[in-house]
Every structure is written in structure tokens, then in C-alpha cells.
Design a protein around this motif. Structure first.
Motif, PDB file in Angstrom:
ATOM      1  N   SER A  75     -19.937 -49.024  56.814  1.00 49.21           N
ATOM      2  CA  SER A  75     -20.946 -49.543  56.372  1.00 49.21           C
ATOM      3  C   SER A  75     -21.973 -48.611  55.851  1.00 49.21           C
ATOM      4  O   SER A  75     -22.900 -49.063  55.073  1.00 49.21           O
ATOM      5  CB  SER A  75     -21.870 -50.361  57.593  1.00 49.21           C
ATOM      6  OG  SER A  75     -22.458 -49.293  58.531  1.00 49.21           O
ATOM      7  N   LYS A 144     -20.753 -55.794  49.013  1.00 46.34           N
ATOM      8  CA  LYS A 144     -21.120 -54.469  49.714  1.00 46.34           C
ATOM      9  C   LYS A 144     -22.408 -53.936  49.281  1.00 46.34           C
ATOM     10  O   LYS A 144     -22.286 -53.843  47.869  1.00 46.34           O
ATOM     11  CB  LYS A 144     -19.876 -53.282  49.736  1.00 46.34           C
ATOM     12  CG  LYS A 144     -20.475 -52.260  50.075  1.00 46.34           C
ATOM     13  CD  LYS A 144     -20.605 -52.149  51.844  1.00 46.34           C
ATOM     14  CE  LYS A 144     -20.844 -50.981  52.449  1.00 46.34           C
ATOM     15  NZ  LYS A 144     -22.371 -50.348  52.405  1.00 46.34           N
ATOM     16  N   ARG A 145     -23.699 -53.465  49.757  1.00 42.09           N
ATOM     17  CA  ARG A 145     -24.601 -52.851  49.187  1.00 42.09           C
ATOM     18  C   ARG A 145     -24.177 -51.521  49.310  1.00 42.09           C
ATOM     19  O   ARG A 145     -23.431 -50.697  50.133  1.00 42.09           O
ATOM     20  CB  ARG A 145     -25.650 -53.110  50.455  1.00 42.09           C
ATOM     21  CG  ARG A 145     -26.942 -52.227  49.714  1.00 42.09           C
ATOM     22  CD  ARG A 145     -28.352 -52.617  50.477  1.00 42.09           C
ATOM     23  NE  ARG A 145     -29.412 -52.042  49.693  1.00 42.09           N
ATOM     24  CZ  ARG A 145     -30.515 -52.099  50.243  1.00 42.09           C
ATOM     25  NH1 ARG A 145     -30.995 -52.928  51.264  1.00 42.09           N
ATOM     26  NH2 ARG A 145     -31.720 -51.658  49.575  1.00 42.09           N
ATOM     27  N   THR A 149     -27.202 -48.853  53.862  1.00 36.62           N
ATOM     28  CA  THR A 149     -26.161 -49.367  54.646  1.00 36.62           C
ATOM     29  C   THR A 149     -25.827 -50.726  54.581  1.00 36.62           C
ATOM     30  O   THR A 149     -26.852 -51.372  54.327  1.00 36.62           O
ATOM     31  CB  THR A 149     -26.279 -48.791  56.324  1.00 36.62           C
ATOM     32  OG1 THR A 149     -27.725 -49.396  56.435  1.00 36.62           O
ATOM     33  CG2 THR A 149     -26.499 -47.289  56.385  1.00 36.62           C
ATOM     34  N   GLY A 150     -24.938 -51.284  54.761  1.00 34.14           N
ATOM     35  CA  GLY A 150     -24.555 -52.733  54.989  1.00 34.14           C
ATOM     36  C   GLY A 150     -23.072 -52.917  54.962  1.00 34.14           C
ATOM     37  O   GLY A 150     -22.192 -52.167  54.440  1.00 34.14           O
ATOM     38  N   GLY A 151     -22.671 -54.116  55.745  1.00 34.48           N
ATOM     39  CA  GLY A 151     -21.209 -54.259  55.694  1.00 34.48           C
ATOM     40  C   GLY A 151     -20.737 -54.969  54.640  1.00 34.48           C
ATOM     41  O   GLY A 151     -21.259 -55.135  53.769  1.00 34.48           O
ATOM     42  N   GLU A 170     -16.532 -59.383  58.296  1.00 37.38           N
ATOM     43  CA  GLU A 170     -16.829 -58.063  57.799  1.00 37.38           C
ATOM     44  C   GLU A 170     -15.653 -57.257  57.782  1.00 37.38           C
ATOM     45  O   GLU A 170     -15.209 -56.777  58.967  1.00 37.38           O
ATOM     46  CB  GLU A 170     -18.106 -57.544  58.393  1.00 37.38           C
ATOM     47  CG  GLU A 170     -19.378 -58.314  58.534  1.00 37.38           C
ATOM     48  CD  GLU A 170     -20.603 -57.874  58.909  1.00 37.38           C
ATOM     49  OE1 GLU A 170     -20.551 -56.603  59.510  1.00 37.38           O
ATOM     50  OE2 GLU A 170     -21.691 -58.527  59.040  1.00 37.38           O
ATOM     51  N   LYS A 184     -27.790 -64.865  55.793  1.00 39.06           N
ATOM     52  CA  LYS A 184     -26.557 -64.512  55.194  1.00 39.06           C
ATOM     53  C   LYS A 184     -25.887 -65.638  54.668  1.00 39.06           C
ATOM     54  O   LYS A 184     -25.146 -65.988  55.269  1.00 39.06           O
ATOM     55  CB  LYS A 184     -25.903 -63.372  55.845  1.00 39.06           C
ATOM     56  CG  LYS A 184     -26.771 -62.117  56.249  1.00 39.06           C
ATOM     57  CD  LYS A 184     -25.970 -61.076  56.879  1.00 39.06           C
ATOM     58  CE  LYS A 184     -26.967 -60.035  57.433  1.00 39.06           C
ATOM     59  NZ  LYS A 184     -25.907 -58.901  58.355  1.00 39.06           N
ATOM     60  N   ASP A 199     -31.851 -60.772  53.188  1.00 38.18           N
ATOM     61  CA  ASP A 199     -31.292 -60.023  54.079  1.00 38.18           C
ATOM     62  C   ASP A 199     -30.738 -58.840  53.229  1.00 38.18           C
ATOM     63  O   ASP A 199     -30.178 -58.817  52.152  1.00 38.18           O
ATOM     64  CB  ASP A 199     -30.013 -60.518  54.682  1.00 38.18           C
ATOM     65  CG  ASP A 199     -29.466 -59.961  55.812  1.00 38.18           C
ATOM     66  OD1 ASP A 199     -30.083 -60.057  56.971  1.00 38.18           O
ATOM     67  OD2 ASP A 199     -28.538 -58.929  55.520  1.00 38.18           O
ATOM     68  N   SER A 200     -31.038 -57.536  53.924  1.00 42.93           N
ATOM     69  CA  SER A 200     -30.704 -56.240  53.525  1.00 42.93           C
ATOM     70  C   SER A 200     -29.189 -56.122  52.820  1.00 42.93           C
ATOM     71  O   SER A 200     -28.895 -55.363  52.131  1.00 42.93           O
ATOM     72  CB  SER A 200     -31.123 -55.310  54.218  1.00 42.93           C
ATOM     73  OG  SER A 200     -30.391 -55.320  55.473  1.00 42.93           O
ATOM     74  N   GLU A 201     -28.402 -56.656  53.677  1.00 43.53           N
ATOM     75  CA  GLU A 201     -26.886 -56.610  53.236  1.00 43.53           C
ATOM     76  C   GLU A 201     -26.396 -57.351  52.335  1.00 43.53           C
ATOM     77  O   GLU A 201     -25.403 -57.394  51.711  1.00 43.53           O
ATOM     78  CB  GLU A 201     -26.133 -56.987  54.594  1.00 43.53           C
ATOM     79  CG  GLU A 201     -26.227 -56.035  55.919  1.00 43.53           C
ATOM     80  CD  GLU A 201     -25.160 -56.224  56.834  1.00 43.53           C
ATOM     81  OE1 GLU A 201     -24.384 -55.288  57.190  1.00 43.53           O
ATOM     82  OE2 GLU A 201     -25.087 -57.254  57.251  1.00 43.53           O
ATOM     83  N   TYR A 209     -25.601 -53.980  44.833  1.00 40.41           N
ATOM     84  CA  TYR A 209     -24.481 -54.586  45.597  1.00 40.41           C
ATOM     85  C   TYR A 209     -23.311 -54.774  44.692  1.00 40.41           C
ATOM     86  O   TYR A 209     -23.151 -54.962  43.469  1.00 40.41           O
ATOM     87  CB  TYR A 209     -24.707 -56.080  45.993  1.00 40.41           C
ATOM     88  CG  TYR A 209     -25.994 -56.159  47.019  1.00 40.41           C
ATOM     89  CD1 TYR A 209     -25.888 -56.046  48.207  1.00 40.41           C
ATOM     90  CD2 TYR A 209     -27.081 -56.193  46.644  1.00 40.41           C
ATOM     91  CE1 TYR A 209     -27.073 -56.053  49.005  1.00 40.41           C
ATOM     92  CE2 TYR A 209     -28.107 -56.307  47.163  1.00 40.41           C
ATOM     93  CZ  TYR A 209     -28.069 -56.202  48.464  1.00 40.41           C
ATOM     94  OH  TYR A 209     -29.296 -56.041  49.530  1.00 40.41           O
TER      95      TYR A 209
END
Length: 217
Positions: A75, A144-145, A149-151, A170, A184, A199-201, A209
Motif C-alpha cells: 500500500s 491505486k493512490r 499510502t493506499g490499497g 484489494e 469507497k 476517502d483517501s484511497e 491515482y
């Protein structure tokens, strides 16, 4: 395939924009080698994995450029200043691998095909309705970000047959499906998908992204 400095074994479908490349990197990690990919055009995305030893799933993307990488099994945000790709863009015939241990490896190479697949990037908006044009209605999208971080979030039209597509898997972890998320989710439309929420992801304001989208054939 003998296009590169080291021979590769290639299974390519140019019409679908996808090839599988098997090779043995015989040189040490600091020596650049090139490998033929068989697509006939420069790949926009490459997923690389060593098969006879421990190594991350390294990902190249044109948005990241040739001096950065990101890992499919992590991530983490992008790593810049890397030499995995020899700081050399792929060409219509070969891609470069440098900072990668000698041994056997497999690479999955992708290029966008009008009406079937699309890969690229988008900026988060922090609100519903962030439209990402694909030119077709996606059946499968992975996001994917890269600047945090992000899944690796995967949405599809089989698990959610209508909008919102809010059940996700994920790729970077072994977790079960997370179904019916209220924070999400994406919508699949005739010529695009929409990243919704903040959401940050998925859609944070200031977020960058990567995405890979396919239409069911």
C-alpha cells in the motif's frame, strides 16, 4: 523474441493490448538489460515479478515515469529515483530492467485499446461525481493512490451488477471482500467511471491515482 539484449519468451495479443513476457535476467542488479514484449507499441503499464526468488511486484506506469516504481503487493506510495526500469522508457519493441536481481521473471505488459481497456491517472476531487473518461462502460477497475499510502482497490460489475459498485477487493493484501462500503465506491457509466466520496484511497482532494479499467468482452 530476440528484440532485446536478452532473449525473452512472449505470448502477445496485440488486438487486446496485452502480452506476457518470460525471461531470465542473467546480469547483476546494477546492469541494464532489455527484453522484447511483442506488443508493437510501447506498454503503458508493466507488472514485473521475479519467479525464482523473493522480490516485490514492481509496477511501471507512464504516469509514474521511468524513474519511479510502485508495488502491487504494497500500500506504499510511489518510490522515486529508482533504477528498476533503467530510467528508460519502454519502446514499441522492448522494455528495460536494471536494478533487479538476476534470475527468472515474468512481466505482464498492457496498452490501452479503444473500447476495451484504458489505463491512466486522475486527481481526487474530495466529492462525489469525479468523472474519469474511459470511452466505454467498465466492467472491472483497479485503483491505486500514488502520492500517499493506499490499497490497490478492485471494483467490478459481477459482484455489484448496478451502481454503486461498492464491494471491493484489494490486490495488496489477503483480506476478504469488503462489501457495501459507504465511503469507497465507484459508479460505472456508459463512457466513464466516477470516483465518489472523499476517502483517501479513492478520491481525496490533492490525491493522485492510477487506474486500470477493462470492459467485459
Amino acid at each position: 523474441n530476440t528484440d532485446g539484449t536478452i532473449q525473452s519468451i512472449v505470448s502477445a495479443n496485440q488486438a487486446a493490448g496485452f502480452s506476457i513476457v518470460k525471461f531470465n535476467k542473467t546480469t547483476n542488479s546494477s546492469t541494464a538489460s532489455t527484453f522484447g514484449h511483442g506488443l508493437g507499441v510501447a506498454p503503458e503499464m508493466i507488472i514485473l515479478k521475479r519467479t525464482d526468488g523473493v522480490e516485490d511486484w514492481y509496477v511501471y506506469n507512464t504516469t509514474l515515469g521511468n524513474a519511479a516504481r510502485i508495488q502491487l503487493n504494497s500500500s506504499d506510495a510511489q518510490t522515486t529515483g529508482t533504477n528498476v526500469w533503467g530510467q528508460t522508457d519502454p519502446t514499441s519493441s522492448v522494455f528495460t530492467v536494471e536494478s533487479f536481481n538476476a534470475g527468472n521473471a515474468i512481466a505482464y505488459c498492457f496498452v490501452s485499446i479503444s473500447g476495451f481497456s484504458k489505463m491512466g491517472s486522475y486527481n481526487g476531487s474530495g466529492s462525489d461525481g469525479n468523472v474519469v473518461a474511459t470511452g466505454f462502460e467498465p466492467s472491472w477497475v483497479m485503483i491505486k493512490r500514488i502520492n500517499s499510502t493506499g490499497g490497490w482497490l478492485i471494483f467490478d460489475s459481477a459482484r455489484n451488477t448496478s451502481n454503486p459498485r461498492n464491494s471491493r477487493l484489494e490486490a495488496n493484501n489477503s483480506s476478504a471482500e469488503q462489501a457495501g462500503s459507504a465511503s469507497k465506491f465507484v459508479d460505472f457509466n456508459a463512457t466513464d467511471f466516477e470516483a465518489n466520496g472523499s476517502d483517501s484511497e479513492l478520491n481525496a482532494s490533492g490525491g493522485t491515482y492510477l487506474y486500470l479499467a477493462f470492459k467485459e468482452n
